[in-house]
Design a protein around this motif. Structure first.
Motif, PDB file in Angstrom:
ATOM      1  N   THR A  47       0.793  -1.280   0.002  1.00  0.00           N
ATOM      2  CA  THR A  47       0.045  -0.116  -0.080  1.00  0.00           C
ATOM      3  C   THR A  47       1.017   1.109   0.053  1.00  0.00           C
ATOM      4  O   THR A  47       0.602   2.244  -0.671  1.00  0.00           O
ATOM      5  CB  THR A  47      -1.050   0.002   1.213  1.00  0.00           C
ATOM      6  OG1 THR A  47      -1.788  -1.360   1.182  1.00  0.00           O
ATOM      7  CG2 THR A  47      -2.003   1.206   1.049  1.00  0.00           C
ATOM      8  N   LEU A  48       2.057   1.163   0.669  1.00  0.00           N
ATOM      9  CA  LEU A  48       2.819   2.294   0.952  1.00  0.00           C
ATOM     10  C   LEU A  48       3.347   2.468  -0.688  1.00  0.00           C
ATOM     11  O   LEU A  48       3.342   3.751  -1.040  1.00  0.00           O
ATOM     12  CB  LEU A  48       4.065   2.153   1.705  1.00  0.00           C
ATOM     13  CG  LEU A  48       5.120   3.143   1.847  1.00  0.00           C
ATOM     14  CD1 LEU A  48       4.523   4.491   2.537  1.00  0.00           C
ATOM     15  CD2 LEU A  48       6.221   2.611   2.709  1.00  0.00           C
ATOM     16  N   GLY A  49       3.847   1.601  -1.139  1.00  0.00           N
ATOM     17  CA  GLY A  49       4.494   1.736  -2.583  1.00  0.00           C
ATOM     18  C   GLY A  49       3.317   2.328  -3.828  1.00  0.00           C
ATOM     19  O   GLY A  49       3.499   3.370  -4.344  1.00  0.00           O
ATOM     20  N   VAL A  50       2.019   1.827  -3.470  1.00  0.00           N
ATOM     21  CA  VAL A  50       1.121   2.307  -4.306  1.00  0.00           C
ATOM     22  C   VAL A  50       0.686   3.868  -4.215  1.00  0.00           C
ATOM     23  O   VAL A  50       0.590   4.829  -5.035  1.00  0.00           O
ATOM     24  CB  VAL A  50      -0.137   1.460  -4.458  1.00  0.00           C
ATOM     25  CG1 VAL A  50      -1.198   2.090  -5.058  1.00  0.00           C
ATOM     26  CG2 VAL A  50       0.147   0.152  -4.940  1.00  0.00           C
ATOM     27  N   GLY A  53       3.661   6.072  -5.335  1.00  0.00           N
ATOM     28  CA  GLY A  53       3.896   6.046  -6.755  1.00  0.00           C
ATOM     29  C   GLY A  53       2.605   6.864  -7.484  1.00  0.00           C
ATOM     30  O   GLY A  53       2.779   7.810  -8.475  1.00  0.00           O
ATOM     31  N   SER A  54       1.385   6.388  -6.900  1.00  0.00           N
ATOM     32  CA  SER A  54       0.268   7.247  -7.555  1.00  0.00           C
ATOM     33  C   SER A  54       0.267   8.624  -7.146  1.00  0.00           C
ATOM     34  O   SER A  54      -0.023   9.355  -8.086  1.00  0.00           O
ATOM     35  CB  SER A  54      -0.928   6.278  -7.148  1.00  0.00           C
ATOM     36  OG  SER A  54      -1.281   6.540  -5.630  1.00  0.00           O
ATOM     37  N   ASN A  55       0.534   8.877  -6.036  1.00  0.00           N
ATOM     38  CA  ASN A  55       0.577  10.283  -5.598  1.00  0.00           C
ATOM     39  C   ASN A  55       1.515  11.279  -6.377  1.00  0.00           C
ATOM     40  O   ASN A  55       1.287  12.164  -7.202  1.00  0.00           O
ATOM     41  CB  ASN A  55       0.913  10.539  -4.110  1.00  0.00           C
ATOM     42  CG  ASN A  55      -0.289  10.614  -3.376  1.00  0.00           C
ATOM     43  OD1 ASN A  55      -1.364  10.148  -3.724  1.00  0.00           O
ATOM     44  ND2 ASN A  55      -0.046  11.378  -2.276  1.00  0.00           N
ATOM     45  N   PHE A  81       0.020   0.875 -10.603  1.00  0.00           N
ATOM     46  CA  PHE A  81       0.744   0.708  -9.670  1.00  0.00           C
ATOM     47  C   PHE A  81       0.619  -0.619  -8.648  1.00  0.00           C
ATOM     48  O   PHE A  81       1.425  -1.429  -8.279  1.00  0.00           O
ATOM     49  CB  PHE A  81       0.903   1.790  -8.665  1.00  0.00           C
ATOM     50  CG  PHE A  81       1.776   3.077  -9.314  1.00  0.00           C
ATOM     51  CD1 PHE A  81       3.113   3.010  -9.199  1.00  0.00           C
ATOM     52  CD2 PHE A  81       1.368   4.046  -9.841  1.00  0.00           C
ATOM     53  CE1 PHE A  81       3.989   3.843  -9.706  1.00  0.00           C
ATOM     54  CE2 PHE A  81       2.036   5.002 -10.517  1.00  0.00           C
ATOM     55  CZ  PHE A  81       3.429   4.894 -10.348  1.00  0.00           C
ATOM     56  N   VAL A  82      -0.760  -0.923  -8.549  1.00  0.00           N
ATOM     57  CA  VAL A  82      -1.081  -2.095  -7.888  1.00  0.00           C
ATOM     58  C   VAL A  82      -0.808  -3.286  -8.550  1.00  0.00           C
ATOM     59  O   VAL A  82      -0.399  -4.250  -8.016  1.00  0.00           O
ATOM     60  CB  VAL A  82      -2.526  -2.061  -7.758  1.00  0.00           C
ATOM     61  CG1 VAL A  82      -2.823  -3.467  -7.260  1.00  0.00           C
ATOM     62  CG2 VAL A  82      -3.048  -1.031  -6.672  1.00  0.00           C
ATOM     63  N   THR A  83      -0.833  -3.346  -9.892  1.00  0.00           N
ATOM     64  CA  THR A  83      -0.041  -4.391 -10.831  1.00  0.00           C
ATOM     65  C   THR A  83       1.381  -4.603 -10.577  1.00  0.00           C
ATOM     66  O   THR A  83       1.799  -5.718 -10.653  1.00  0.00           O
ATOM     67  CB  THR A  83      -0.703  -3.981 -12.206  1.00  0.00           C
ATOM     68  OG1 THR A  83      -2.005  -4.099 -12.328  1.00  0.00           O
ATOM     69  CG2 THR A  83      -0.170  -5.335 -13.001  1.00  0.00           C
ATOM     70  N   CYS A  84       1.928  -3.585 -10.591  1.00  0.00           N
ATOM     71  CA  CYS A  84       3.304  -3.566 -10.401  1.00  0.00           C
ATOM     72  C   CYS A  84       3.563  -4.406  -8.919  1.00  0.00           C
ATOM     73  O   CYS A  84       4.596  -5.018  -8.789  1.00  0.00           O
ATOM     74  CB  CYS A  84       3.983  -2.384 -10.176  1.00  0.00           C
ATOM     75  SG  CYS A  84       3.971  -1.639 -12.161  1.00  0.00           S
TER      76      CYS A  84
END
Length: 230
Positions: A47-50, A53-55, A81-84
């Protein structure tokens, strides 16, 4: 809108506007996978990575996306980003990926991510947007890991069981068995997640209320400032 400073972003994400304990967003994965620390930590990192990245991506395109397609564009960015994150976890932590199952793809539906993209990242430069994603992700992850630690400790009598699923063989011996041969099924099951989350929210509210009362001026101080008693 002027960019907020780092201390404001940190205070909002970690405490004042915590996605899990204040906004009550993302409760489905929060309650579903927080039966242990390793499950909570795996979802928290994804969740942190998504969020970060999305922000960042939303902030970079904020002046180029028409208002009519803004939300669909944000959802597509988050889904990418969730797919990644899903593919990376499947590649490097496959066993944990199987445990978390559908809750990794379901990060797309986490209202905390879309909410920050629309309410903050779409109105701020890239750096504040990235920092906001970091702090909101850390705040959500901290609540998730704390919930997982409480449920694992008081539900199974151990901590960090299965951490090697995320960190590899190095963490195989990191499990702490604090209460041998112990099992409190209520905390492991979904009702225990609701109960524990409610206690954490109540504790935070009690701390905030105590801080407000401590910061409020006493009657003598109000008389000194206004000249009249209230």
């Amino acid at each position: 809108m002027s960019p907020p400073n780092l201390s404001t972003l940190a205070r909002d994400g970690l405490w004042d506007n915590n996605p899990a304990l204040v906004q009550l967003l993302g409760l489905c994965p929060l309650l579903a996978v927080s039966a242990s620390v390793v499950n909570a930590l795996g979802l928290a990192l994804a969740t942190l990575g998504v969020l970060m990245g999305s922000n960042l991506a939303v902030s970079l395109i904020r002046q180029r996306v028409p208002a009519a397609v803004r939300l669909p564009a944000f959802v597509m960015i988050i889904a990418a980003f969730v797919t990644c994150a899903d593919l990376l976890m499947a590649a490097y932590a496959y066993e944990l990926h199987k445990v978390l199952g559908i809750f990794i793809p379901l990060i797309v539906t986490n209202c905390a991510i879309l909410g920050r993209a629309d309410a903050f990242a779409a109105r701020q430069p890239p750096l504040p947007a990235l920092l906001d994603g970091l702090m909101m992700g850390l705040g959500f992850g901290a609540a998730l890991v704390l919930l997982g630690a409480i449920r694992e400790l008081f539900g199974q009598g151990s901590l960090f069981a299965g951490l090697d699923l995320l960190l590899g063989p190095l963490a195989a011996d990191w499990q702490l068995t604090l209460i041998p041969d112990y099992d409190f099924l209520f905390l492991v099951l979904p009702p225990g997640a609701f109960f524990t989350a409610g206690l954490l929210i109540a504790l935070k509210n009690a701390i905030d209320d105590r801080r407000r009362r401590a910061a409020a001026p006493t009657p003598r101080e109000r008389i000194r400032v206004t000249g009249t008693p209230r």
